[in-house]
Motif scaffolding. Sequence first.
Motif, PDB file in Angstrom:
ATOM      1  N   SER A  20      10.501  28.788 -53.349  1.00  0.00           N
ATOM      2  CA  SER A  20      11.513  28.561 -52.746  1.00  0.00           C
ATOM      3  C   SER A  20      11.312  27.563 -51.432  1.00  0.00           C
ATOM      4  O   SER A  20      12.175  26.492 -51.297  1.00  0.00           O
ATOM      5  CB  SER A  20      12.414  29.722 -52.018  1.00  0.00           C
ATOM      6  OG  SER A  20      11.330  30.490 -51.152  1.00  0.00           O
ATOM      7  N   ASP A  21       9.845  27.391 -51.154  1.00  0.00           N
ATOM      8  CA  ASP A  21       9.503  26.688 -50.155  1.00  0.00           C
ATOM      9  C   ASP A  21       9.485  25.287 -50.859  1.00  0.00           C
ATOM     10  O   ASP A  21       9.755  24.443 -50.054  1.00  0.00           O
ATOM     11  CB  ASP A  21       7.958  26.975 -49.893  1.00  0.00           C
ATOM     12  CG  ASP A  21       8.221  28.418 -48.826  1.00  0.00           C
ATOM     13  OD1 ASP A  21       9.210  28.853 -48.710  1.00  0.00           O
ATOM     14  OD2 ASP A  21       7.163  29.310 -49.132  1.00  0.00           O
ATOM     15  N   LEU A  43      12.742  23.926 -51.118  1.00  0.00           N
ATOM     16  CA  LEU A  43      13.256  23.524 -49.615  1.00  0.00           C
ATOM     17  C   LEU A  43      12.912  22.241 -49.216  1.00  0.00           C
ATOM     18  O   LEU A  43      13.523  21.456 -48.677  1.00  0.00           O
ATOM     19  CB  LEU A  43      12.900  24.585 -48.678  1.00  0.00           C
ATOM     20  CG  LEU A  43      13.382  24.520 -47.172  1.00  0.00           C
ATOM     21  CD1 LEU A  43      14.894  24.470 -47.563  1.00  0.00           C
ATOM     22  CD2 LEU A  43      12.532  25.485 -46.418  1.00  0.00           C
ATOM     23  N   LEU A  67      15.031  31.272 -49.941  1.00  0.00           N
ATOM     24  CA  LEU A  67      15.445  29.809 -49.783  1.00  0.00           C
ATOM     25  C   LEU A  67      16.601  29.768 -48.647  1.00  0.00           C
ATOM     26  O   LEU A  67      16.605  29.167 -47.749  1.00  0.00           O
ATOM     27  CB  LEU A  67      16.014  29.308 -51.202  1.00  0.00           C
ATOM     28  CG  LEU A  67      16.601  27.864 -51.027  1.00  0.00           C
ATOM     29  CD1 LEU A  67      15.256  26.975 -50.716  1.00  0.00           C
ATOM     30  CD2 LEU A  67      17.378  27.471 -52.292  1.00  0.00           C
ATOM     31  N   TYR A 115      16.105  28.282 -44.987  1.00  0.00           N
ATOM     32  CA  TYR A 115      16.919  27.077 -44.701  1.00  0.00           C
ATOM     33  C   TYR A 115      17.695  27.289 -43.566  1.00  0.00           C
ATOM     34  O   TYR A 115      18.117  26.485 -42.746  1.00  0.00           O
ATOM     35  CB  TYR A 115      18.053  26.967 -45.965  1.00  0.00           C
ATOM     36  CG  TYR A 115      19.055  25.584 -45.812  1.00  0.00           C
ATOM     37  CD1 TYR A 115      18.638  24.355 -46.146  1.00  0.00           C
ATOM     38  CD2 TYR A 115      20.197  25.663 -45.026  1.00  0.00           C
ATOM     39  CE1 TYR A 115      19.208  23.206 -45.936  1.00  0.00           C
ATOM     40  CE2 TYR A 115      21.044  24.745 -44.940  1.00  0.00           C
ATOM     41  CZ  TYR A 115      20.572  23.394 -45.672  1.00  0.00           C
ATOM     42  OH  TYR A 115      21.310  22.257 -45.471  1.00  0.00           O
TER      43      TYR A 115
END
Length: 1483
Positions: free
Chosen positions: A79-80, A83, A121, A125
């Motif tokens: 997810s990083d 992102l 995520l 965010y």
Amino acid sequence: MFIQGYLVSDTVLKERLDPETLESLGLIKQSQQFNQKSVKIKTKLFYKQQKFNLLREENEGYAKLIAELGQDLSGNITSDLILENIKSLIGCFNLDPNRVLDIILEVYECRPEYDDFFVPLIESYMYMCEPQTLCHILGFKFKFYQDPSGETPSSLYRVAAVLLQHNLIDLEDLYVHLLPGDNAIIEEHKREIVEAKQIVRKLTMVVLSSEKTEEKEKEKEKEEEKTEKPPDNQKLGLLEALLKIGDWQHAQSIMDQMPPFYATSHKPIAIALCQLVHVTTEPLYRRVGVPKGAKGSPIPSLPNKRAPKQADSFEDLRKEVFNMLCYLGPHLSHDPILFAKVVRLGKAFMKEFQSDGSKQEDKEKMILFSCLLSITDQVLLPSLSLMDCNACMSEELWGMFKTFPYQYRYRLYGQWKNETYNSHPLLVKVKAQTIDRAKYIMKRLTKENVKPSGRQIGKLSHSNPTILFDYILSQIQKYDNLITPVVDSLKYLTSLNYDVLAYCIIEALANPEKERMKHDDTTISSWLQSLASFCGAVFRKYPIELAGLLQYVANQLKAGKSFDLLILKEVVQKMAGIEITEEMTMEQLEAMTGGEQLKAEGGYFGQIRNTKKSSQRLKDALLDHDLALPLCLLMAQQRNGVIFQEGGEKHLKLVGKLYDQCHDTLVQFGGFLASNLSTEDYIKRVPSIDVLCNEFHTPHDAAFFLSRPMYAHHISSKYDELKKAEKGNKQQHKVHKYITSCELVMAPVHDAVISLHLPKVWDDISPQFYATFWSLTMYDLAVPHSSYDREVNKLKVQMKAIDDNQEMPPNKKKKEKERCTALQDKLLEEEKKQLEHVQRVLQRLKLEKDNWLLAKSTKNETITKFLQLCIFPRCIFSAIDAVYCAHFVELVHQQKTPNFSTLLCYDRVFSDIIYTVASCTENEASRYGRFLCCMLETVTRWHSDRVIYEKECGNYPGFLTILRATGFDGGNKADQLDYENFRHVVHKWHYKLTKASVHCLETGEYTHIRNILIVLTKILPWYPKVLNLGQALERRVHKICQEEKEKRPDLYALAMGYSGQLKSRKPYMVPENEFHHKDPPARNAVAATVQNGPGGAGMPTSLSINTAKLEESTAEETDKLKEKSQGAVKVINKAVNATPKVTTSNGNSASNSKIIKEKEDKEKSGKEKEKEKKEKTPAATPETKALGKDGKDKPKEERANKDDKAREIKEKTPKSDKEKEKAKKEEKTSKEEKMKTVVTNIDSKSAAEKEREKEPSRERDVAKDMKSKENAKGGEKMPVAGSLKSPVPRSETSESEREQKRRKVDTHSSPSHSSTVKVSIHYINHTTPTLSKSKEREVDKKDLDKSRERSREREKKDEKDRKDRKRDHSNSDREVPQDSTKRRKEENGTTGSSKHSKSESPSDSPRSNEKEKEKNKSKSSGKEKGDSIKAEKMEKSSSGSKKESRHDKEKTEKKEKRDSTGGKEEKKQYPFNTSTLKLNTEK
């Protein structure tokens, strides 16, 4: 410059001041230019789009974003990383960050499986956004679907749920964006409840026309359509999603905002919650809940780490799962599998709970247990109601329920029935539908369609047993003919349903609104009787637990209410096959005295089959809950409670019924325990007799009844032990061992009974005798051989029938024959066993008997104690006990028991039964009747044949008529009552019974009449035997029939029944002279009175045996008497003709003239019959002799019945004058013939004529003797209770009063005539010093000589007087008018001649008897002289012997009486004219 330098900076001024000022200050060059520039900047700042919101504005950027999010995430993409890419795209393409977040959520919705990717995520965010942004975006999404036609996608609910679970948004923030509002939900819930109630109303309404039913159906369809299309509820959607992902906290808080069970009433939510429970309970269920042999399908745990922790122990179950189940409520019904799992976990816990460990655990387990009960109440039972007839669930639930004590179970059923159905609209509807269906089934239930109806009942009962049974029971209470079909139709029920049925029955019984009595307050309500009957049938047929019902009965008894004993009675009767009925035949009673097998085969009305299992169930229920002894004790105490506490305001009839019910149930229940409990059980539970009576206050009869089987068991087990110890087979050894075992067992009992009565009691009877009497039964005393033979013969007949039956298949034939043969062998074996036992018992009694009756006071007192403490309490205890008592009396007699006077005992039993009968209940009267019947049977047997009498009574101490001191019991033959005198005594007893019966029938009291009719019906085989007594009874009963027809129909029915039976017995009755020898010598006998001594309350305590007067006249005298009798006949004829003319002289003329006519007619008709049949029948009415017999008759009583009898006679006599004349002529001719043949034919004279001559004088003697005896006793009189007065002629009353006065003055009259053989029973006290025999003889001889001289002198005088008077009378009587008769009667008042009117039958008119008096004057006056001489003689003898001791006086009197008549023994004597028996209790 100054301002700029020192005060404010130019930037601030430019910001604040308008352009013109700035220009003038020189801070800007041109104000116009400045204005244009600022507008340009503002436009660029506010209106030029920096970031693109719509996809079409920047389609490349958004396309790249979607591609980035939608790529395959299975690799090492995190997810990083994504992102960072998103950030780049936002920057590069000027994408709107909010729109980017929205797209991330959209993609997450489409790819729900990637929680682990999208949640981090979004979380990371969110650091770049404001906290509220996410919630607003979600709210905007939900709002989008809030159109009436819109439907929110489940994916959105799921995303929202996941975000809530990860705390990325707050529930409160999101909740406000969801529709509908909470108020709308509450309104909807209320509307649902109202609708449910309307449906119930419609279902319970009576629909008359078919149109209405169609409308009803349409409405139903509309409602169904409504329920099928519910509006979109976003809150419930979110709740479902939360439950699916396992977010229990948030789900719980949403449900808390809504009405109870509103959320779970929606099936998807209920199923989601069930699924969550499945997952949570999985490990524990796998460990403890899975049944043996079952695999089951394991449920995977939720991938979500934030889901509730799975339960590994029961404690976890309580903390996590129970809460979820409470929110689920009745809607667990949507998942039967989970239902079964929860129940199995409960079962496993109960198993662990019942085998608990340390105390601390105990406390935790108790909490767990109470939680389990709550879950059962709130979740399991309501859910069962909503399930579709699932029998498996019902059985599964019973698996857990049966581990609960019945108190908890019944509490749960009560909540289920009375509260649960009102807690939810769905349940309200279900209840109404169940009742509707139940009505439909019950309307169509009959014996013919039991199976199909039973199946429908079964189906309905699986889910809603409480409602169904409540309705069924209400129907049974109204219509008892439903009981049998309903019981048969209940065979398709589950175990749980049977248990619920037991609860419903108890609840119906305990209904406080129902009256237990009918409105007339005399009978138990029919609803209670129906329920009791249903109870018995259901509990016998089906395996229902009894503890609750038994405890209910015990609690009612504790509260002093005995109505519900009816239930116990029915249950024991049906389950154990033990009937309690007063209608048993003598054959059945006889069978009941045998062994268990004989009882089962011949003792009951119904065949006692297949009760082994049901009686075992009943026994287990009683023992497991320790109810056996408490119920017995409560019933025993409640018998008196019925009378003194419960029966206060109630009708006497009802009190009697309740007492009988209580008593019968005790006897039945005790009988059940005796036959079903083992010796150990019995001995362990029943305390000793003194504890029972003194501590538990059990009445003695009941205490012995309960202890008796224990003694029998105990003795037999001790006997078996002794037999095993020594192997001696000889009969003597066996008897010795039996006696030893009896002593071992009974010795403590002998000691224990001493405390039951005052020490004085044990002076007369020994504790051993008392205990022996109370501990034995009919089984111990006699073998009912005829019953055994009867049953064996029945089996033989059955076997023959089986052989002859061609249709029966061979294997069935074989089975049946084997059964019959086995039964036959059992019966024969039992008979043999009983025979040996009875022989042993009789041996034991033979050895004991000498120590039985101590008679330290008098034998009269001994008999009183025996009757009071033994016979009377036991003879009304049960029918078998009644037979036992009669048999025991006979046995004590046969054993020649010292100090036991059989005569006294029988006399006391028969002499006055009024008090006993009046104080009985209906059933007790029946038992008392049985007792009297058995006593009469024995007496009748002795009476029937001299040989039997001589054999069974002749030389027995019980028939001694002179009772000496205790040490001297052998008597010479003269002391024994001879056969003929015994026949007189029996007649006297029959007469006493008649008198008592007539008295009771005439009281008008309900209890008296009912009880005496019951008793009379029972003793009908042996009483009445004498024709005149039978006729007297018949008239009284006929009168009752007429009087009670309208008033008291139950008495009318009883009287009619008895009347019919009595008429059928008439052919077996005999005239009085055949019953006892009534042919006396020419002289009349003297009757003696029966007086009540000081002994027993209410019972005649003394009887005296008076033999008849010996004949004193010579042969010459007899000839004269016969001539005189013929003269007298003519006098009667003349007097008869003269009578009607003179009647007006009396105040009561009309009634008297009628009576006189009736009397004449009666006599004439009697003479005609004599002439035709030449029988020895008495001339007067049947009662003349009967009522004249008893010295105890008082004037009042005799007058009382005079009118009745006269009326009855009137009906029977011919009325025309011609008939009268004819009768007179016939009489004259017959008498003339007799006069001619009188010399040759002295002995052939008919007994009836002699009787006519003697009757009036005999009656005078009776009266006189009675009076003299009363005076001698100090003038004591015993008035007869309830005697009625009838109008009596004045002349008669005045004369009788005058005479009474004279008699009171004459206090010297002796109680015995020297001319009477008086067999008095004298009690000679231990303390009085006895004379030596030689001295006695001397005194006796002197007295004897004196008395003989006096009697000779008196005889000579008597003869002279008689001759003179005879001459006078023979001349004068032919022309005697009525008035002179009266005058003479007055003149001779002292002779007691007028007294005869009091001691003769009420049917005899006073005047007609006056004429008879005339004829017999010579006799009476002769007697008068004899009496006065005798009185003088008595005075002399008494004064002469004043110096002697009282003991000596008694001796001399006795000898004098016996010897003064001893010389004339050869002459024929008239024994016992009155058959009165009097034992003078002189100490």
